[in-house]
Write an enzyme that holds these catalytic residues in place. Sequence first.
Site, PDB file in Angstrom:
ATOM      1  N   LEU A  78     -22.054   3.876  -3.406  1.00 41.91           N
ATOM      2  CA  LEU A  78     -21.524   4.825  -2.409  1.00 41.91           C
ATOM      3  C   LEU A  78     -20.731   4.130  -1.305  1.00 41.91           C
ATOM      4  O   LEU A  78     -20.574   4.671  -0.217  1.00 41.91           O
ATOM      5  CB  LEU A  78     -22.641   5.704  -1.820  1.00 41.91           C
TER       6      LEU A  78
ATOM      7  N   THR B 258      -5.544  -1.936 -15.465  1.00 50.71           N
ATOM      8  CA  THR B 258      -4.439  -1.431 -14.645  1.00 50.71           C
ATOM      9  C   THR B 258      -3.097  -1.990 -15.083  1.00 50.71           C
ATOM     10  O   THR B 258      -3.031  -3.111 -15.625  1.00 50.71           O
ATOM     11  CB  THR B 258      -4.668  -1.843 -13.171  1.00 50.71           C
TER      12      THR B 258
ATOM     13  N   TYR C  81      -5.562  -8.353  -6.926  1.00 50.80           N
ATOM     14  CA  TYR C  81      -6.104  -7.175  -7.611  1.00 50.80           C
ATOM     15  C   TYR C  81      -5.762  -7.231  -9.112  1.00 50.80           C
ATOM     16  O   TYR C  81      -6.654  -7.139  -9.963  1.00 50.80           O
ATOM     17  CB  TYR C  81      -5.536  -5.889  -6.982  1.00 50.80           C
TER      18      TYR C  81
ATOM     19  N   SER D  55       5.269  -4.759   0.148  1.00 52.14           N
ATOM     20  CA  SER D  55       5.366  -5.957  -0.685  1.00 52.14           C
ATOM     21  C   SER D  55       4.561  -5.779  -1.965  1.00 52.14           C
ATOM     22  O   SER D  55       3.516  -5.125  -1.972  1.00 52.14           O
ATOM     23  CB  SER D  55       4.918  -7.191   0.087  1.00 52.14           C
TER      24      SER D  55
END
Length: 326
Positions: free
Chosen positions: A34, A117, A141, A283
């Site tokens: 959470l 992704t 990421y 960016s």
Amino acid sequence: MKTILVIGGAGYIGSQMVKLLLTTGCHVVTLDNLSHGYRDAVLGGDFVLGDLANRTELEHLFTRYTFAGVMHFASFIEVGESVRDPGKYYQNNVACTLNLLDTMVAHGCPPFIFSSTAAIFGEPQYVPLDEAHPKQPINPYGRSKWMIEQILTDYDRAYGLKSTCLRYFNAAGADPEGHLGERHDPETHLIPLVLQAASGRRSQITVFGQDYETPDGTCIRDYIHVYDLCQVHLLALEQLLTGKPSVVYNLGNGSGFSVKQVIEMAKEVTGRDIPVVLGQRRSGDPARLVADSTLARQVLGWQPQYADLATIIAHAWQWERRHFKR
Ligand code: UDP
């Protein structure tokens, strides 16, 4: 009855997944800390408040239940933040996922669906991007997700852990029935921000750059409905459960829309004025990201139900109005 573990099931995509799994008659267990999700977004099944950082907790969870499959949505997703604080991303997206994978190996290697992704590709060398496109992520990421994809290849070879990596392009929209939607805090994604500007929760939307090599100078993205994404997870899980090998799929609709086109479409869908400010480039934004999802369509028989941008925006607008009483 199959028991499926959904990690991050209280988040934007995970909660939609829990809802969809419940309609198939599965027993769903949500694990979520959470930190970014909402307890009220988990519409059924068992809820376990817990963290992948805690291996003892994970061990208890996998001892308590026998999972037929595991889906993992619990990642940090903000590119800019990952550049400023890479440790946070490698800790959560890589180290915590390793805790999970090692626990899964110790408990019979249930099939694994991993949320990857388009950010693993970096600057596109050609568009649309297929699965074989070179992987040169340009931020922590994207690198964190690409690391896990590579780790999964090794875990399959060494331990027989079967996985499907689903590389999302731009997940968007909301629950077609209006119960669930995007509630990121802070929100960084284009469509919810545009709709907040339409509803008056935000004064304007800033367009990040207008000098890209695209027809109107703004970035082009491939928006895919969150419901359609979840449908692919179901199909992918079914395939793994029948003993099919590990695989990766790129997931988008195959058509690109510019930031300006999204704003124009949102004006049409909402019938509201949307104040626009022209700003600097953000960016790390490639000019054009569009998926080639032929493989998912051919192998899984996937057919998106809500492929058109107007419907994606309409569902997100329905959520914005209902949930935030606008
Ligand atoms: N974008 C924008 N203004 C905003 C947020 C996003 O112009 O306030 C642009 C962003 O630069 C990108 C596109 O909208 O070209 C989609 O961005 P988003 O953050 O939704 O998804 P991403 O493509 O980064 O995964």
